[in-house]
Design a protein around this motif. Structure first.
Motif, PDB file in Angstrom:
ATOM      1  N   GLY A  20       0.781  -1.285  -0.063  1.00  0.00           N
ATOM      2  CA  GLY A  20       0.089  -0.053  -0.152  1.00  0.00           C
ATOM      3  C   GLY A  20       0.742   1.364  -0.176  1.00  0.00           C
ATOM      4  N   GLN A  41      -5.855   4.587  -9.832  1.00  0.00           N
ATOM      5  CA  GLN A  41      -6.705   3.804  -8.608  1.00  0.00           C
ATOM      6  C   GLN A  41      -7.115   4.844  -7.388  1.00  0.00           C
ATOM      7  OE1 GLN A  41      -4.067   0.442  -8.831  1.00  0.00           O
ATOM      8  NE2 GLN A  41      -5.618  -0.757  -9.585  1.00  0.00           N
ATOM      9  N   GLY A  43      -6.941   6.393  -4.203  1.00  0.00           N
ATOM     10  CA  GLY A  43      -5.775   6.624  -3.071  1.00  0.00           C
ATOM     11  C   GLY A  43      -5.351   7.896  -3.084  1.00  0.00           C
ATOM     12  N   ASN A  81     -11.950   5.074  -9.369  1.00  0.00           N
ATOM     13  CA  ASN A  81     -10.973   4.654 -10.467  1.00  0.00           C
ATOM     14  C   ASN A  81     -11.258   5.700 -11.723  1.00  0.00           C
ATOM     15  OD1 ASN A  81     -10.131   2.294  -9.609  1.00  0.00           O
ATOM     16  ND2 ASN A  81     -11.755   1.075 -10.194  1.00  0.00           N
ATOM     17  N   THR A 102      -2.434   3.766  -0.589  1.00  0.00           N
ATOM     18  CA  THR A 102      -3.749   3.228  -0.825  1.00  0.00           C
ATOM     19  C   THR A 102      -4.594   3.402   0.208  1.00  0.00           C
ATOM     20  OG1 THR A 102      -3.214   1.050   0.114  1.00  0.00           O
ATOM     21  CG2 THR A 102      -2.591   1.429  -2.096  1.00  0.00           C
ATOM     22  N   LYS A 104      -6.275   1.455   2.040  1.00  0.00           N
ATOM     23  CA  LYS A 104      -6.014   0.294   3.009  1.00  0.00           C
ATOM     24  C   LYS A 104      -4.815   0.968   4.008  1.00  0.00           C
ATOM     25  CE  LYS A 104      -5.713  -4.487   3.926  1.00  0.00           C
ATOM     26  NZ  LYS A 104      -4.412  -4.601   4.729  1.00  0.00           N
ATOM     27  N   TRP A 105      -3.766   1.179   3.234  1.00  0.00           N
ATOM     28  CA  TRP A 105      -2.726   1.628   3.868  1.00  0.00           C
ATOM     29  C   TRP A 105      -2.694   3.051   4.784  1.00  0.00           C
ATOM     30  CZ3 TRP A 105       0.482   6.254   4.319  1.00  0.00           C
ATOM     31  CH2 TRP A 105       1.724   6.155   4.999  1.00  0.00           C
TER      32      TRP A 105
END
Length: 288
Positions: A20, A41, A43, A81, A102, A104-105
């Motif tokens: 990530g 993407q 992020g 996206n 990202t 999640k990170w």
């Protein structure tokens, strides 16, 4: 990473620091203008125009980053996206660094208090938040884009990148009252910055610079990196010994560079850290 532009010379380096979190460094001489399709993407991206100009087009949104203007760096949020393209103009020594994070990170690395503050600073999907380069950020960029950065240990590479992210986010967060967790994040960033500037600082010196105490410095460092400050220093010393071997030093000389008085202690620590003996590295260099 292969250079994606046919009419250019140089390199595009992609490094994945952890799941990530990654960065991309471009250093190109561009002979002909061209467009490169890019799939964005979700992020956050930290974009630094180190030299030259970059133009990005996504739908109706145009983004311009130039080392010659006020908009040298920006945080770019992508919430969904998106397909766009990057415009490359004819220019010499175009250099750009992008840090990718990202969702999640971000969720795992930023606190619940920090995320709303960060989101409040952003204007929405594909709306950049520009900021200026401070002396510390400029120094970090010089280190990360230097060829010697790739020779650092993964921990050192990640530490520099985390410090760059931390210092950049400080410039775009709203000026709100800081809670205890944010103070700890600032302390962690300050510790990393001090260690990058002077690896020989003692724990007491670091604590004094941060207006803290040695116990807190140790605890915050372990929480951030998963190892103690002492173990971090030992890894740095072994990395220095490893680089000395690559540069032609004998095993005895490498042990001295790494701060070891006894060869056996150096060999044991080296094997534990790198999975091989110093003489194996020396033999490999001799064969090559």
């Amino acid at each position: 990473m292969q250079n994606p532009l046919p009419d250019s010379r140089g390199e595009v380096v992609m490094q994945h620091l952890r799941t990530g979190l990654s960065l991309k460094y471009e250093a190109l001489d561009i002979a002909a203008a061209s467009n490169l399709s890019v799939f964005f993407q979700p992020g956050l991206r930290l974009v630094f125009a180190l030299n030259g100009t970059t133009r990005i087009r996504i739908g109706q949104q145009s983004l311009v980053f130039s080392s010659h203007g006020a908009q040298k760096a920006a945080l770019l949020p992508v919430t969904e996206n998106a397909l766009g393209y990057k415009r490359f103009e004819v220019q010499q020594d175009k250099r750009e660094l992008v840090v990718f994070m990202t969702p999640k990170w971000l969720r795992e690395s930023l606190s619940e208090d920090d995320l709303p503050h960060l989101e409040a600073s952003l204007e929405g999907h594909l709306q950049p938040c520009y900021f200026t380069l401070t002396p510390l950020i400029y120094k970090l960029l010089l280190r990360i884009t230097d060829d010697r950065y790739r020779q650092l240990s993964p921990l050192q590479q990640e530490s520099l990148c985390l410090t760059l992210i931390h210092e950049s986010l400080q410039l775009i967060r709203p000026r709100q009252r800081r809670g205890g967790h944010e103070r700890l994040l600032q302390l962690a960033g300050r510790i990393d910055a001090l260690l990058q500037a002077d690896t020989q600082l003692s724990i007491k010196d670091i604590a004094a610079h941060c207006n803290s105490n040695p116990a807190t410095v140790q605890r915050v460092f372990r929480q951030r990196h998963g190892i103690s400050l002492g173990e971090f220093r030992r890894q740095q010393q072994l990395d220095m010994g490893y680089n000395a071997l690559l540069s032609g030093a004998t095993v005895s000389q490498a042990a001295e560079v790494a701060g070891y008085r006894h060869l056996q202690s150096f060999s044991d620590a080296f094997r534990h850290h790198f999975g091989c003996l110093p003489r194996d590295i020396k033999a490999s260099c001799t064969r090559n």
